[in-house]
Design a protein around this motif. Structure first.
Motif, PDB file in Angstrom:
ATOM      1  N   THR A 137       1.088  -1.227   0.563  1.00  9.99           N
ATOM      2  CA  THR A 137      -0.063   0.356   0.307  1.00  9.99           C
ATOM      3  C   THR A 137       1.088   1.218  -0.005  1.00  9.99           C
ATOM      4  OG1 THR A 137      -0.065  -0.311   2.592  1.00  9.99           O
ATOM      5  CG2 THR A 137      -1.630  -1.211   0.902  1.00  9.99           C
ATOM      6  N   ASP A 138       2.279   0.915   0.128  1.00  9.45           N
ATOM      7  CA  ASP A 138       3.133   2.130   0.237  1.00  9.45           C
ATOM      8  C   ASP A 138       3.276   2.678  -0.899  1.00  9.45           C
ATOM      9  OD1 ASP A 138       3.004   3.003   2.897  1.00  9.45           O
ATOM     10  OD2 ASP A 138       4.890   0.822   3.625  1.00  9.45           O
ATOM     11  N   GLY A 139       3.266   1.598  -1.597  1.00 11.52           N
ATOM     12  CA  GLY A 139       3.347   1.657  -3.477  1.00 11.52           C
ATOM     13  C   GLY A 139       4.593   1.306  -3.952  1.00 11.52           C
ATOM     14  N   ARG A 140       4.935   0.520  -3.357  1.00 10.99           N
ATOM     15  CA  ARG A 140       6.205  -0.575  -3.674  1.00 10.99           C
ATOM     16  C   ARG A 140       6.030  -1.460  -4.311  1.00 10.99           C
ATOM     17  NH1 ARG A 140       9.701  -0.437   2.031  1.00 10.99           N
ATOM     18  NH2 ARG A 140       7.693  -0.518   2.526  1.00 10.99           N
ATOM     19  N   THR A 141       6.923  -2.943  -5.406  1.00  8.64           N
ATOM     20  CA  THR A 141       6.709  -3.407  -6.246  1.00  8.64           C
ATOM     21  C   THR A 141       7.226  -4.179  -5.535  1.00  8.64           C
ATOM     22  OG1 THR A 141       5.156  -1.972  -7.973  1.00  8.64           O
ATOM     23  CG2 THR A 141       6.454  -4.369  -8.611  1.00  8.64           C
ATOM     24  N   LEU A 142       6.392  -5.312  -5.390  1.00 10.83           N
ATOM     25  CA  LEU A 142       7.109  -6.651  -4.440  1.00 10.83           C
ATOM     26  C   LEU A 142       7.620  -7.441  -6.177  1.00 10.83           C
ATOM     27  CD1 LEU A 142       5.669  -6.100  -2.136  1.00 10.83           C
ATOM     28  CD2 LEU A 142       5.202  -8.388  -1.260  1.00 10.83           C
ATOM     29  N   ALA A 143       6.862  -8.062  -7.098  1.00  5.54           N
ATOM     30  CA  ALA A 143       6.809  -8.643  -7.224  1.00  5.54           C
ATOM     31  C   ALA A 143       5.868  -8.864  -8.680  1.00  5.54           C
ATOM     32  CB  ALA A 143       7.321 -10.499  -7.819  1.00  5.54           C
ATOM     33  N   GLY A 144       6.376  -7.878 -10.281  1.00 10.24           N
ATOM     34  CA  GLY A 144       5.040  -7.942 -11.406  1.00 10.24           C
ATOM     35  C   GLY A 144       4.906 -10.003 -11.717  1.00 10.24           C
ATOM     36  N   LEU A 145       3.112  -9.887 -11.763  1.00  8.52           N
ATOM     37  CA  LEU A 145       3.172 -11.088 -11.936  1.00  8.52           C
ATOM     38  C   LEU A 145       3.640 -11.594 -13.543  1.00  8.52           C
ATOM     39  CD1 LEU A 145      -0.803 -10.982 -11.422  1.00  8.52           C
ATOM     40  CD2 LEU A 145       1.186 -12.060 -10.212  1.00  8.52           C
TER      41      LEU A 145
ATOM     42  N   LEU B  14      10.223 -15.908  -8.883  1.00 10.69           N
ATOM     43  CA  LEU B  14      10.802 -15.251  -9.821  1.00 10.69           C
ATOM     44  C   LEU B  14      11.671 -15.813 -10.738  1.00 10.69           C
ATOM     45  CD1 LEU B  14      11.291 -12.050  -7.466  1.00 10.69           C
ATOM     46  CD2 LEU B  14       8.604 -12.906  -8.384  1.00 10.69           C
ATOM     47  N   HIS B  15      11.350 -15.818 -12.237  1.00 10.85           N
ATOM     48  CA  HIS B  15      12.014 -16.088 -13.119  1.00 10.85           C
ATOM     49  C   HIS B  15      13.352 -15.656 -12.791  1.00 10.85           C
ATOM     50  CE1 HIS B  15       9.046 -18.135 -15.319  1.00 10.85           C
ATOM     51  NE2 HIS B  15       8.103 -16.870 -15.383  1.00 10.85           N
TER      52      HIS B  15
ATOM     53  N   SER C  66      15.726 -14.418  -5.917  1.00 14.21           N
ATOM     54  CA  SER C  66      15.005 -14.825  -6.731  1.00 14.21           C
ATOM     55  C   SER C  66      13.200 -15.960  -5.738  1.00 14.21           C
ATOM     56  CB  SER C  66      15.652 -15.976  -7.808  1.00 14.21           C
ATOM     57  OG  SER C  66      15.454 -17.137  -6.776  1.00 14.21           O
ATOM     58  N   ARG C  67      12.997 -15.159  -4.755  1.00 14.48           N
ATOM     59  CA  ARG C  67      12.083 -15.184  -3.770  1.00 14.48           C
ATOM     60  C   ARG C  67      11.157 -14.246  -3.364  1.00 14.48           C
ATOM     61  NH1 ARG C  67      11.876 -20.927  -3.094  1.00 14.48           N
ATOM     62  NH2 ARG C  67      13.849 -22.102  -3.663  1.00 14.48           N
ATOM     63  N   VAL C  68      10.049 -13.974  -3.408  1.00 18.64           N
ATOM     64  CA  VAL C  68       9.269 -12.992  -2.158  1.00 18.64           C
ATOM     65  C   VAL C  68       8.562 -14.204  -0.878  1.00 18.64           C
ATOM     66  CG1 VAL C  68       7.751 -11.021  -2.916  1.00 18.64           C
ATOM     67  CG2 VAL C  68       9.060 -11.896  -4.262  1.00 18.64           C
ATOM     68  N   GLY C  69       8.569 -13.790  -0.139  1.00 20.99           N
ATOM     69  CA  GLY C  69       7.997 -13.773   0.626  1.00 20.99           C
ATOM     70  C   GLY C  69       6.854 -13.493   1.583  1.00 20.99           C
TER      71      GLY C  69
ATOM     72  N   ASP D 221       6.752 -11.968 -13.932  1.00 17.60           N
ATOM     73  CA  ASP D 221       7.941 -13.042 -13.450  1.00 17.60           C
ATOM     74  C   ASP D 221       7.529 -13.713 -12.110  1.00 17.60           C
ATOM     75  OD1 ASP D 221      10.998 -12.220 -13.845  1.00 17.60           O
ATOM     76  OD2 ASP D 221      10.821 -11.499 -11.644  1.00 17.60           O
ATOM     77  N   VAL D 222       6.085 -13.951 -11.921  1.00 13.36           N
ATOM     78  CA  VAL D 222       6.158 -15.126 -11.412  1.00 13.36           C
ATOM     79  C   VAL D 222       5.976 -16.145 -12.129  1.00 13.36           C
ATOM     80  CG1 VAL D 222       4.892 -15.937  -9.427  1.00 13.36           C
ATOM     81  CG2 VAL D 222       5.072 -13.654  -9.512  1.00 13.36           C
TER      82      VAL D 222
END
Length: 161
Positions: A80-88, A111-112, A129-132, A90-91
């Protein structure tokens, strides 16, 4: 400019948020109390006070980070602060099994390609290449978001041939 569809939202549970902050801050205060109440060498006292200060700082960071939430749109997972965790785009996959290396009550996106390491304590982390995603989030809401991401990936990849 076209408005993106919001598929899911994930916010920290207020009770879990407060409990996590109190627990981490309590650990820090316990370190400081042991440092000042027990006779021990100066090196140990400094170490315990340093660990206590770090734990209290982590509790404050946890409180600030969990005030934000996560939003799943057509193109990305953002906070909600506007930071992108991962683009779909790239998943690669979603891991949410019992034995997956993931945050409590959460899931992991593979992620790729690697991305810059970031961390919002109690809410999400990104390493290579991981987002938890998870921690102090409600388990049902995190599972629903993971399932929605899986469905969006299936739509993106099309039918298996």
């Amino acid at each position: 400019m076209e408005q993106e569809t919001i598929h899911a939202r994930l916010r920290a549970s207020p009770v879990r948020r407060v409990l996590a902050c109190v627990t981490v801050a309590g650990l820090g205060l316990l370190f400081v109390w042991v440092a000042v109440s027990q006779p021990q060498p100066l090196v140990w006292r400094l170490l315990l006070v340093g660990l206590g200060g770090a734990a209290v700082a982590l509790a404050l960071a946890l409180y600030r980070a969990t005030s934000a939430g996560l939003i799943l749109t057509d193109s990305a997972l953002v906070d909600t602060d506007g930071r992108t965790l991962a683009g779909l785009e790239d998943v690669q996959s979603v891991e949410q099994g019992t034995f997956a290396f993931k945050p409590s009550n959460g899931f992991v996106l593979r992620l790729h390609r690697p991305a810059r390491a970031r961390w919002a304590p109690g809410l999400w982390w990104r390493v290579s290449s991981r987002v938890g995603v998870g921690g102090v989030t409600p388990p049902a809401a995190a599972k629903a978001m993971a399932d929605r991401i899986t469905a969006l990936l299936a739509l993106r990849d099309g039918p298996l041939s």
